[in-house]
Scaffold this motif. Sequence first.
Motif, PDB file in Angstrom:
ATOM      1  N   ALA A   1     -19.587 -73.716  24.640  1.00 35.66           N
ATOM      2  CA  ALA A   1     -20.018 -73.653  26.040  1.00 35.66           C
ATOM      3  C   ALA A   1     -18.949 -73.055  26.945  1.00 35.66           C
ATOM      4  N   SER A   2     -17.800 -72.747  26.372  1.00 39.64           N
ATOM      5  CA  SER A   2     -16.681 -72.235  27.175  1.00 39.64           C
ATOM      6  C   SER A   2     -16.380 -70.781  26.857  1.00 39.64           C
ATOM      7  N   GLY A   3     -16.005 -70.037  27.883  1.00 38.98           N
ATOM      8  CA  GLY A   3     -15.602 -68.651  27.689  1.00 38.98           C
ATOM      9  C   GLY A   3     -14.322 -68.521  26.897  1.00 38.98           C
ATOM     10  N   SER A   4     -13.547 -69.588  26.811  1.00 40.38           N
ATOM     11  CA  SER A   4     -12.302 -69.551  26.040  1.00 40.38           C
ATOM     12  C   SER A   4     -12.560 -69.594  24.537  1.00 40.38           C
ATOM     13  N   PHE A   5     -13.794 -69.901  24.149  1.00 39.92           N
ATOM     14  CA  PHE A   5     -14.176 -69.881  22.739  1.00 39.92           C
ATOM     15  C   PHE A   5     -14.503 -68.434  22.371  1.00 39.92           C
ATOM     16  N   THR A   6     -13.628 -67.806  21.634  1.00 40.63           N
ATOM     17  CA  THR A   6     -13.848 -66.396  21.293  1.00 40.63           C
ATOM     18  C   THR A   6     -14.790 -66.279  20.104  1.00 40.63           C
ATOM     19  N   CYS A   7     -15.713 -65.340  20.201  1.00 41.23           N
ATOM     20  CA  CYS A   7     -16.670 -65.126  19.127  1.00 41.23           C
ATOM     21  C   CYS A   7     -17.147 -63.679  19.141  1.00 41.23           C
ATOM     22  N   GLU A   8     -17.801 -63.299  18.048  1.00 42.68           N
ATOM     23  CA  GLU A   8     -18.341 -61.941  17.941  1.00 42.68           C
ATOM     24  C   GLU A   8     -19.554 -61.766  18.845  1.00 42.68           C
ATOM     25  N   GLY A   9     -20.265 -62.845  19.074  1.00 37.78           N
ATOM     26  CA  GLY A   9     -21.463 -62.780  19.891  1.00 37.78           C
ATOM     27  C   GLY A   9     -22.425 -63.883  19.514  1.00 37.78           C
ATOM     28  N   MET A  10     -23.652 -63.720  19.962  1.00 40.41           N
ATOM     29  CA  MET A  10     -24.658 -64.767  19.799  1.00 40.41           C
ATOM     30  C   MET A  10     -26.017 -64.137  19.553  1.00 40.41           C
ATOM     31  N   VAL A  11     -26.783 -64.762  18.663  1.00 43.00           N
ATOM     32  CA  VAL A  11     -28.173 -64.370  18.422  1.00 43.00           C
ATOM     33  C   VAL A  11     -29.051 -65.595  18.629  1.00 43.00           C
ATOM     34  N   ILE A  12     -30.119 -65.432  19.399  1.00 36.63           N
ATOM     35  CA  ILE A  12     -31.127 -66.478  19.548  1.00 36.63           C
ATOM     36  C   ILE A  12     -32.363 -66.006  18.799  1.00 36.63           C
ATOM     37  N   ALA A  13     -32.616 -66.630  17.645  1.00 37.11           N
ATOM     38  CA  ALA A  13     -33.702 -66.189  16.768  1.00 37.11           C
ATOM     39  C   ALA A  13     -34.380 -67.388  16.124  1.00 37.11           C
ATOM     40  N   PRO A  14     -35.626 -67.658  16.450  1.00 32.84           N
ATOM     41  CA  PRO A  14     -36.426 -66.954  17.434  1.00 32.84           C
ATOM     42  C   PRO A  14     -36.083 -67.409  18.853  1.00 32.84           C
ATOM     43  N   CYS A  15     -36.454 -66.590  19.818  1.00 32.95           N
ATOM     44  CA  CYS A  15     -36.196 -66.921  21.227  1.00 32.95           C
ATOM     45  C   CYS A  15     -37.519 -67.167  21.933  1.00 32.95           C
ATOM     46  N   SER A  16     -37.698 -68.369  22.440  1.00 33.80           N
ATOM     47  CA  SER A  16     -38.924 -68.711  23.168  1.00 33.80           C
ATOM     48  C   SER A  16     -38.913 -68.055  24.547  1.00 33.80           C
ATOM     49  N   MET A  17     -40.077 -67.955  25.156  1.00 37.07           N
ATOM     50  CA  MET A  17     -40.177 -67.396  26.503  1.00 37.07           C
ATOM     51  C   MET A  17     -39.489 -68.304  27.523  1.00 37.07           C
ATOM     52  N   ARG A  18     -39.455 -69.599  27.237  1.00 35.51           N
ATOM     53  CA  ARG A  18     -38.743 -70.519  28.113  1.00 35.51           C
ATOM     54  C   ARG A  18     -37.246 -70.228  28.090  1.00 35.51           C
ATOM     55  N   ARG A  26     -26.518 -72.276  28.106  1.00 35.59           N
ATOM     56  CA  ARG A  26     -25.138 -72.183  28.582  1.00 35.59           C
ATOM     57  C   ARG A  26     -24.329 -71.223  27.719  1.00 35.59           C
ATOM     58  N   SER A  27     -24.458 -71.323  26.409  1.00 30.06           N
ATOM     59  CA  SER A  27     -23.722 -70.437  25.504  1.00 30.06           C
ATOM     60  C   SER A  27     -24.141 -68.980  25.699  1.00 30.06           C
ATOM     61  N   ALA A  28     -25.433 -68.769  25.922  1.00 29.35           N
ATOM     62  CA  ALA A  28     -25.915 -67.410  26.189  1.00 29.35           C
ATOM     63  C   ALA A  28     -25.330 -66.883  27.495  1.00 29.35           C
ATOM     64  N   ASP A  29     -25.275 -67.730  28.509  1.00 28.91           N
ATOM     65  CA  ASP A  29     -24.708 -67.349  29.803  1.00 28.91           C
ATOM     66  C   ASP A  29     -23.229 -66.992  29.652  1.00 28.91           C
ATOM     67  N   VAL A  30     -22.512 -67.789  28.879  1.00 28.07           N
ATOM     68  CA  VAL A  30     -21.087 -67.527  28.627  1.00 28.07           C
ATOM     69  C   VAL A  30     -20.918 -66.209  27.870  1.00 28.07           C
ATOM     70  N   THR A  31     -21.772 -65.982  26.886  1.00 26.09           N
ATOM     71  CA  THR A  31     -21.696 -64.740  26.118  1.00 26.09           C
ATOM     72  C   THR A  31     -21.849 -63.536  27.035  1.00 26.09           C
ATOM     73  N   LEU A  32     -22.785 -63.607  27.966  1.00 26.80           N
ATOM     74  CA  LEU A  32     -22.985 -62.511  28.910  1.00 26.80           C
ATOM     75  C   LEU A  32     -21.805 -62.360  29.866  1.00 26.80           C
ATOM     76  N   LYS A  33     -21.326 -63.468  30.405  1.00 20.83           N
ATOM     77  CA  LYS A  33     -20.256 -63.357  31.399  1.00 20.83           C
ATOM     78  C   LYS A  33     -18.952 -62.871  30.787  1.00 20.83           C
ATOM     79  N   GLU A  34     -18.760 -63.150  29.501  1.00 23.60           N
ATOM     80  CA  GLU A  34     -17.555 -62.683  28.814  1.00 23.60           C
ATOM     81  C   GLU A  34     -17.739 -61.287  28.229  1.00 23.60           C
ATOM     82  N   ARG A  35     -18.902 -60.679  28.511  1.00 22.51           N
ATOM     83  CA  ARG A  35     -19.214 -59.320  28.053  1.00 22.51           C
ATOM     84  C   ARG A  35     -19.212 -59.207  26.528  1.00 22.51           C
TER      85      ARG A  35
END
Length: 196
Positions: free
Chosen positions: A80-97, A113-122
Motif C-alpha cells: 500500500a506504500s509507494g516505498s514498496f518497489t515493484c515491477e508493477g501490478m496486474v488486476i486479473a480479472p478486473c471487475s467494473m467496480r 490503494r495498491s493500484a493508486d500507488v502504482t499509478l502515482k509512482e509511475r
Amino acid sequence: MNTQPPVKKHFIVAMTGASGAIYGITLLKLLQKMPDIETHLVISGAGSITLTHEMGMSVDQANELADHVYNVHNISAAIASGSFTCEGMVIAPCSMRTLAAVAHGFCDNLITRSADVTLKERRKLVLVPREAPLNLAHIRNMASVTEMGGIIYPPVPAFYNHPQIIDDLVGQTVRRILQLFNITDSQLAVWNGITR
C-alpha cells in the motif's frame, strides 16, 4: 566471493469478482516458474467467490501459488506504500467496480490503494476487465485509467497461434500481458507475418 542470493523483482497480482478467475490463476502459475520474480497476491471477497465457482479452488489454494498474500482489507500492508518497489501490478480479472474505483482514485481497499500507488509512482498497472457489452461509464472509466498511465487489456483471445484448448487461449493472453513487463517465456506465440 558474494554469497548473497539475487534480489527478486516484486510483482503485485490482484483478483477481483469479475468472471475470468482463470486469468489470475494462470498468471500466478507462470510467474511461479520464474525464479527472479516474487509475487504479492490480493484477492477480493467477490474474487474468492468467483474463484471457487469457476475454478473449484479455495482462496488458500490460490494463495499457495504466491510468495506473499494479503488481506484485501489490510490497508497498512507493505504494497500500500509507494516505498514498496515493484515491477508493477496486474488486476486479473478486473471487475467494473474495481475499474471505477481506480479511475476515480477511490482507495477503499488494498487492491484499489495498491493500484493508486502504482499509478502515482509511475509504475506499470494493467487492468484485465471481463465485461460485455460495455456501457458509457465503463468506457469513460477505461479512458480515465488510460489517461493516468494505466493499461486496459481486455482478455480478447488470439487465434493466429491456432489454439486447441482453453489453456492455449488463456495462456497466450496472460503471456502477452507479461510481455508488457518484458517478461516472456518460450511458449509465447509471436506473430511473424505471412509470406505471400
